[in-house]
Design an enzyme around this catalytic site. Structure first.
Site, mmCIF file in Angstrom:
data_model
loop_
_atom_site.group_PDB
_atom_site.id
_atom_site.type_symbol
_atom_site.label_atom_id
_atom_site.label_comp_id
_atom_site.label_asym_id
_atom_site.label_seq_id
_atom_site.Cartn_x
_atom_site.Cartn_y
_atom_site.Cartn_z
ATOM 1 N N GLU A 67 31.857 -51.071 90.261
ATOM 2 C CA GLU A 67 30.854 -50.068 90.640
ATOM 3 C C GLU A 67 30.671 -49.008 89.554
ATOM 4 O O GLU A 67 29.721 -48.243 89.605
ATOM 5 C CB GLU A 67 31.253 -49.403 91.964
ATOM 6 C CG GLU A 67 31.133 -50.358 93.131
ATOM 7 C CD GLU A 67 31.441 -49.704 94.469
ATOM 8 O OE1 GLU A 67 31.866 -48.530 94.483
ATOM 9 O OE2 GLU A 67 31.261 -50.379 95.494
ATOM 10 N N HIS A 79 39.599 -53.822 85.526
ATOM 11 C CA HIS A 79 39.372 -55.272 85.582
ATOM 12 C C HIS A 79 40.332 -55.930 86.577
ATOM 13 O O HIS A 79 39.962 -56.853 87.292
ATOM 14 C CB HIS A 79 39.594 -55.903 84.199
ATOM 15 C CG HIS A 79 38.617 -55.443 83.164
ATOM 16 N ND1 HIS A 79 38.972 -54.612 82.135
ATOM 17 C CD2 HIS A 79 37.299 -55.702 82.999
ATOM 18 C CE1 HIS A 79 37.920 -54.382 81.369
ATOM 19 N NE2 HIS A 79 36.889 -55.026 81.881
ATOM 20 N N SER A 95 37.035 -49.812 78.743
ATOM 21 C CA SER A 95 37.595 -50.298 77.477
ATOM 22 C C SER A 95 37.273 -49.320 76.358
ATOM 23 O O SER A 95 37.967 -49.250 75.348
ATOM 24 C CB SER A 95 37.003 -51.665 77.128
ATOM 25 O OG SER A 95 37.166 -52.524 78.226
ATOM 26 N N ARG A 96 36.192 -48.558 76.529
ATOM 27 C CA ARG A 96 35.759 -47.640 75.458
ATOM 28 C C ARG A 96 36.573 -46.345 75.449
ATOM 29 O O ARG A 96 36.458 -45.573 74.504
ATOM 30 C CB ARG A 96 34.272 -47.344 75.587
ATOM 31 C CG ARG A 96 33.433 -48.596 75.279
ATOM 32 C CD ARG A 96 31.949 -48.323 75.242
ATOM 33 N NE ARG A 96 31.234 -49.423 74.629
ATOM 34 C CZ ARG A 96 30.558 -50.360 75.298
ATOM 35 N NH1 ARG A 96 30.507 -50.330 76.607
ATOM 36 N NH2 ARG A 96 29.934 -51.326 74.654
#
Ligand code: PAF
Length: 280
Positions: free
Chosen positions: A146, A36, A184-185
């Site tokens: 991407e 991010h 994030s996972r």
């Protein structure tokens, strides 16, 4: 950095910048990581005023997906945005009309393959919330990663089909040192799963290497990637080669830009990745 929670407030604050400064939006669902931050840095390269939105969009989660478990780390996210010099952090509680939206965007074709197959309605949810964010912020440019190539392709198509005067910038995937794409996972991975998850990228790299060695047929390339995953105990949800721009399936590489795409469940984490296979 100003933290803004209401649509009226962000609109009011952006009035003074419009036409004077270039405005960039980096939409996120929070739980910010280096990937991010690279969107924010990319935004900074191309614009003057940077807005990050944090909104966990219920419409893009299916009934058996991880909406309830999705991590919320607002204080850390706000500190990271502040450190990156973000101008506005837009953090609305809800972006939908009371009782749920009655008007949504529907994405066809581009959403029928890859992740769209196992996540029906997901890209309609993404398209709808991104459209709402674009209408509120009216950015000159918006930045997306991407890693979510299908999402990026769909957003490019929304902007072109709906004649939105917004430039879409893609930011390259940011990786851990062993190649795992940041997500994030990834925090759902146990340590043995974390170790094996690097093989997703490695399988794509095996495809890319075989392509560079002269194999231009998609099926043997895909077979080499599948063999790699199988050797490491990973059963892919999909492993496919498609045209980069429109996600059309492709048998023979070497013409249009192509990409290899993979998705697999490792433990409780559904991981995705992709790699460029450009004409040599
Ligand atoms: O990529 C994401 O985090 C989300 O899909 C997005 C673009 C913020 C829309 O909710």
């Amino acid at each position: 950095m100003k933290i803004v929670e209401s649509t009226a407030d962000i609109r009011e604050r952006l009035k003074s910048h419009r036409g004077v400064s270039k405005i960039a939006l980096a939409p996120t669902m929070g739980c910010l990581h280096e990937g991010h931050l690279s969107l924010i840095r990319k935004a900074r390269e191309v614009a003057d005023i940077i807005i990050v939105s944090i909104y966990v969009n219920p419409m893009q989660f299916g009934p058996n997906e991880d909406l309830d478990a999705y991590p919320h780390t607002f204080n850390a996210d706000a500190a990271a945005c502040e450190a990156e010099g973000v101008d506005y952090l837009f953090h609305p509680e809800n972006l939908y009309a009371k009782g749920g939206p009655k008007v949504t965007l529907a994405v066809s074709e581009l959403a029928d393959c890859l992740c769209g197959k196992s996540r029906p309605g997901h890209f309609d949810g993404v398209a709808t919330v991104v459209n709402i964010l674009f209408n509120i912020i009216q950015p000159d440019v918006a930045v997306f990663g991407e890693k979510d190539w299908q999402q990026l392709s769909i957003i490019r198509r929304i902007v072109s089909d709906l004649h939105m005067p917004i430039e879409i910038a893609g930011a390259p995937t940011v990786r851990e040192s062993d190649g795992l794409a940041m997500s994030s996972r990834n925090r759902y991975l146990e340590s043995d799963e974390r170790n094996v998850s690097k093989e997703l990228r490695a399988s794509l790299q095996a495809i890319c290497d075989a392509y560079k060695d002269g194999e231009t047929q998609a099926s043997p390339l895909i077979a080499s990637g599948r063999d790699w995953l199988e050797k490491h105990g990973i059963k892919p949800e999909y492993l496919e080669i498609r045209e980069a721009a429109n996600l059309a399936s492709i048998d023979q590489l070497g013409g249009a830009d192509a990409r290899a795409f993979v998705a697999a469940k490792v433990g409780n984490a559904r991981l995705i990745d992709n790699i460029a296979l450009e004409p040599l």
